[in-house]
Scaffold this motif. Structure first.
Motif, PDB file in Angstrom:
ATOM      1  N   ALA A 191       0.827  -1.076  -0.121  1.00 49.30           N
ATOM      2  CA  ALA A 191       0.049  -0.218  -0.141  1.00 49.30           C
ATOM      3  C   ALA A 191       0.870   1.242   0.132  1.00 49.30           C
ATOM      4  N   GLY A 192       0.343   2.174  -0.732  1.00 47.49           N
ATOM      5  CA  GLY A 192       1.265   3.519  -0.753  1.00 47.49           C
ATOM      6  C   GLY A 192       0.839   4.701  -0.513  1.00 47.49           C
ATOM      7  N   ILE A 193       1.563   5.767  -0.471  1.00 48.52           N
ATOM      8  CA  ILE A 193       1.079   6.964   0.070  1.00 48.52           C
ATOM      9  C   ILE A 193       0.050   7.641  -0.969  1.00 48.52           C
ATOM     10  N   SER A 194       0.638   7.986  -2.168  1.00 48.18           N
ATOM     11  CA  SER A 194      -0.068   8.786  -3.329  1.00 48.18           C
ATOM     12  C   SER A 194      -0.051   7.725  -4.491  1.00 48.18           C
ATOM     13  N   PRO A 195      -1.019   7.889  -5.342  1.00 44.63           N
ATOM     14  CA  PRO A 195      -1.225   7.209  -6.679  1.00 44.63           C
ATOM     15  C   PRO A 195      -0.088   7.728  -7.607  1.00 44.63           C
ATOM     16  N   GLU A 196       0.296   8.794  -7.425  1.00 40.86           N
ATOM     17  CA  GLU A 196       1.392   9.236  -8.355  1.00 40.86           C
ATOM     18  C   GLU A 196       2.846   8.662  -7.960  1.00 40.86           C
ATOM     19  N   GLY A 197       2.895   8.557  -6.932  1.00 35.86           N
ATOM     20  CA  GLY A 197       4.090   7.964  -5.989  1.00 35.86           C
ATOM     21  C   GLY A 197       4.167   6.548  -6.376  1.00 35.86           C
ATOM     22  N   VAL A 198       3.137   5.886  -6.241  1.00 34.76           N
ATOM     23  CA  VAL A 198       2.816   4.339  -6.387  1.00 34.76           C
ATOM     24  C   VAL A 198       3.271   4.133  -8.021  1.00 34.76           C
ATOM     25  N   ALA A 199       2.843   4.992  -9.047  1.00 36.88           N
ATOM     26  CA  ALA A 199       3.024   4.790 -10.391  1.00 36.88           C
ATOM     27  C   ALA A 199       4.452   4.780 -10.682  1.00 36.88           C
ATOM     28  N   ARG A 200       4.989   5.915 -10.207  1.00 43.75           N
ATOM     29  CA  ARG A 200       6.304   6.296 -10.468  1.00 43.75           C
ATOM     30  C   ARG A 200       7.010   5.060 -10.019  1.00 43.75           C
ATOM     31  N   THR A 201       6.850   4.531  -8.811  1.00 43.56           N
ATOM     32  CA  THR A 201       7.689   3.253  -8.118  1.00 43.56           C
ATOM     33  C   THR A 201       7.520   2.187  -8.947  1.00 43.56           C
ATOM     34  N   PHE A 202       6.540   1.709  -9.384  1.00 45.51           N
ATOM     35  CA  PHE A 202       6.139   0.628 -10.325  1.00 45.51           C
ATOM     36  C   PHE A 202       7.176   0.728 -11.582  1.00 45.51           C
ATOM     37  N   ASP A 203       7.159   1.980 -11.983  1.00 44.20           N
ATOM     38  CA  ASP A 203       7.869   2.155 -13.330  1.00 44.20           C
ATOM     39  C   ASP A 203       9.310   1.965 -12.992  1.00 44.20           C
ATOM     40  N   GLU A 204       9.568   2.633 -12.152  1.00 43.89           N
ATOM     41  CA  GLU A 204      11.194   2.526 -11.543  1.00 43.89           C
ATOM     42  C   GLU A 204      11.590   0.806 -11.282  1.00 43.89           C
ATOM     43  N   LEU A 205      10.825   0.186 -10.672  1.00 42.03           N
ATOM     44  CA  LEU A 205      11.029  -1.009 -10.062  1.00 42.03           C
ATOM     45  C   LEU A 205      11.192  -1.945 -11.523  1.00 42.03           C
ATOM     46  N   ARG A 206      10.245  -1.823 -12.348  1.00 36.12           N
ATOM     47  CA  ARG A 206      10.396  -2.381 -13.670  1.00 36.12           C
ATOM     48  C   ARG A 206      11.659  -2.052 -14.325  1.00 36.12           C
ATOM     49  N   SER A 207      11.997  -1.057 -14.472  1.00 41.42           N
ATOM     50  CA  SER A 207      13.108  -0.581 -15.190  1.00 41.42           C
ATOM     51  C   SER A 207      14.380  -1.232 -14.583  1.00 41.42           C
ATOM     52  N   ALA A 208      14.278  -1.396 -13.232  1.00 45.96           N
ATOM     53  CA  ALA A 208      15.358  -1.996 -12.224  1.00 45.96           C
ATOM     54  C   ALA A 208      15.443  -3.459 -12.339  1.00 45.96           C
ATOM     55  N   GLY A 209      14.426  -4.198 -13.147  1.00 46.71           N
ATOM     56  CA  GLY A 209      14.137  -5.618 -13.213  1.00 46.71           C
ATOM     57  C   GLY A 209      13.483  -6.256 -12.340  1.00 46.71           C
ATOM     58  N   VAL A 210      12.810  -5.469 -11.305  1.00 52.75           N
ATOM     59  CA  VAL A 210      11.989  -6.166 -10.406  1.00 52.75           C
ATOM     60  C   VAL A 210      10.974  -6.723 -11.126  1.00 52.75           C
ATOM     61  N   ARG A 211      10.349  -8.124 -10.754  1.00 45.61           N
ATOM     62  CA  ARG A 211       9.315  -8.697 -11.473  1.00 45.61           C
ATOM     63  C   ARG A 211       8.006  -8.365 -10.763  1.00 45.61           C
ATOM     64  N   ILE A 212       7.064  -7.925 -11.339  1.00 44.83           N
ATOM     65  CA  ILE A 212       5.724  -7.345 -10.588  1.00 44.83           C
ATOM     66  C   ILE A 212       5.000  -8.700 -10.610  1.00 44.83           C
ATOM     67  N   THR A 213       4.347  -9.297  -9.384  1.00 48.98           N
ATOM     68  CA  THR A 213       3.570 -10.235  -9.355  1.00 48.98           C
ATOM     69  C   THR A 213       2.430  -9.961  -8.417  1.00 48.98           C
ATOM     70  N   ARG A 214       1.661 -11.190  -8.277  1.00 44.95           N
ATOM     71  CA  ARG A 214       0.550 -11.144  -7.088  1.00 44.95           C
ATOM     72  C   ARG A 214       0.478 -12.400  -6.141  1.00 44.95           C
ATOM     73  N   SER A 215      -0.229 -12.158  -5.094  1.00 47.97           N
ATOM     74  CA  SER A 215      -0.144 -13.038  -4.056  1.00 47.97           C
ATOM     75  C   SER A 215      -0.576 -14.568  -4.483  1.00 47.97           C
ATOM     76  N   THR A 216      -1.587 -14.570  -5.774  1.00 48.33           N
ATOM     77  CA  THR A 216      -2.078 -15.748  -6.070  1.00 48.33           C
ATOM     78  C   THR A 216      -0.804 -16.721  -6.622  1.00 48.33           C
ATOM     79  N   GLU A 217       0.235 -16.188  -7.151  1.00 49.56           N
ATOM     80  CA  GLU A 217       1.262 -16.843  -7.472  1.00 49.56           C
ATOM     81  C   GLU A 217       1.817 -17.704  -6.430  1.00 49.56           C
ATOM     82  N   ILE A 218       1.928 -17.208  -5.305  1.00 50.02           N
ATOM     83  CA  ILE A 218       2.558 -17.899  -4.184  1.00 50.02           C
ATOM     84  C   ILE A 218       1.623 -18.814  -3.281  1.00 50.02           C
ATOM     85  N   LEU A 219       0.158 -18.028  -3.004  1.00 53.64           N
ATOM     86  CA  LEU A 219      -0.788 -18.599  -2.131  1.00 53.64           C
ATOM     87  C   LEU A 219      -1.729 -19.637  -2.974  1.00 53.64           C
ATOM     88  N   GLY A 220      -1.974 -19.352  -4.257  1.00 52.96           N
ATOM     89  CA  GLY A 220      -2.642 -20.338  -5.075  1.00 52.96           C
ATOM     90  C   GLY A 220      -4.006 -19.644  -5.064  1.00 52.96           C
TER      91      GLY A 220
END
Length: 220
Positions: A191-220
C-alpha cells in the motif's frame, strides 16, 4: 541448502498498518500479510524484514527540535514506531513463532547466529531495525543477505511486500535488485502514500528488473 524463495516483510507495524496508527498507510492489506506469514511458516520459507525503530527524540519527528543530518531535510513526521511502544510492534499475526530482531549497529555476533538458525530452520524470521527508508541502512543487512544467498544451492527469489510502496518498499526492492538479487514485488500486498508516487515506483522497479507479481502466484 535449497531455498527457492525468501519473503521480505517491509515495515508491517501497527503505526503504519492500523487505522489507529500515527502514520497509517490507507489500504494496508493486513489480512494478506497474515496469510503470507502463515504460508511461509507452513512451508519453511525464510522471512527477512525491516522494522522502523526510533527513539523518542528522533530527528525526523516534528515534535522536537533535533536538527537533521547535513544531507537530509527534516520531514517533521508525527512521532511513530518509537521502540517499545504499541505502534512499534508488528501487526498481530505477522510474526512467525521463532524470530530474531537485529539492531541497527555496525557489528553484532547475533547476526551470524541468526543466519545459522535461519539456514537450519530453527529461526523462521529475521528483522532488521532501521531509522530511514532502506532496509540496507542497517549495516548488518547487506552481509546477511549476501551470506544467505551464498549458502543456497541456487540463488533464491526475494518476494517483497509491506508499506509504504513509494517509500520503504521501494527502497527495499531497489536495494535487492541493485545488488543483483532476483526480486519480485507482490503488488496486492503493498500500500502506498500517493497514486502518483506508487505509479512512479512501479515504473522504476520494472526498469530495475523487479518482477511484478500477485499473491495468487504464491498462495494459489
Amino acid at each position: 541448502m535449497k531455498i527457492d524463495r525468501v519473503f521480505v516483510d517491509v515495515d508491517v507495524q501497527n503505526d503504519f498498518c492500523l487505522e489507529t496508527g500515527s502514520l497509517y498507510v490507507k489500504g494496508s492489506p493486513n489480512d494478506l500479510y497474515r496469510r503470507l506469514t502463515a504460508h511461509a511458516v507452513a512451508r519453511g520459507i525464510p522471512i527477512l524484514g525491516s522494522v522502523d525503530s526510533h527513539a523518542w527524540d528522533a530527528w525526523e519527528f516534528g515534535s522536537n527540535d533535533v536538527p537533521p543530518p547535513e544531507d537530509a531535510t527534516k520531514p517533521n513526521f508525527p512521532d511513530h514506531c518509537v521502540k517499545g511502544t504499541p505502534g512499534w510492534l508488528k501487526v498481530e499475526g505477522t510474526l512467525p513463532p521463532r524470530f530474531r530482531f537485529l539492531p541497527n549497529v555496525p557489528e553484532a555476533p547475533l547476526a551470524s547466529v541468526a543466519l545459522d538458525e535461519l539456514l537450519q530452520g530453527k529461526t523462521q524470521g529475521v528483522y532488521f531495525e532501521k531509522e530511514v527508508y532502506s532496509l540496507f541502512i542497517n549495516p548488518l543487512a547487506d552481509p546477511f543477505v549476501r551470506d544467505l544467498v551464498a549458502a543456497t544451492e541456487t540463488p533464491p527469489e526475494f518476494f517483497v511486500y509491506g508499506v509504504a510502496t513509494d517509500y520503504c518498499v521501494r527502497a527495499a526492492a531497489l536495494g535487492l535488485a541493485e545488488r543483483g538479487y532476483r526480486t519480485a514485488l507482490i503488488e496486492d500486498a503493498v500500500a502506498g502514500i500517493s497514486p502518483e508516487g506508487v505509479a512512479r515506483t512501479f515504473d522504476e522497479l520494472r526498469s530495475a528488473g523487479v518482477r511484478i507479481t500477485r499473491s495468487t502466484e504464491i498462495l494459489g
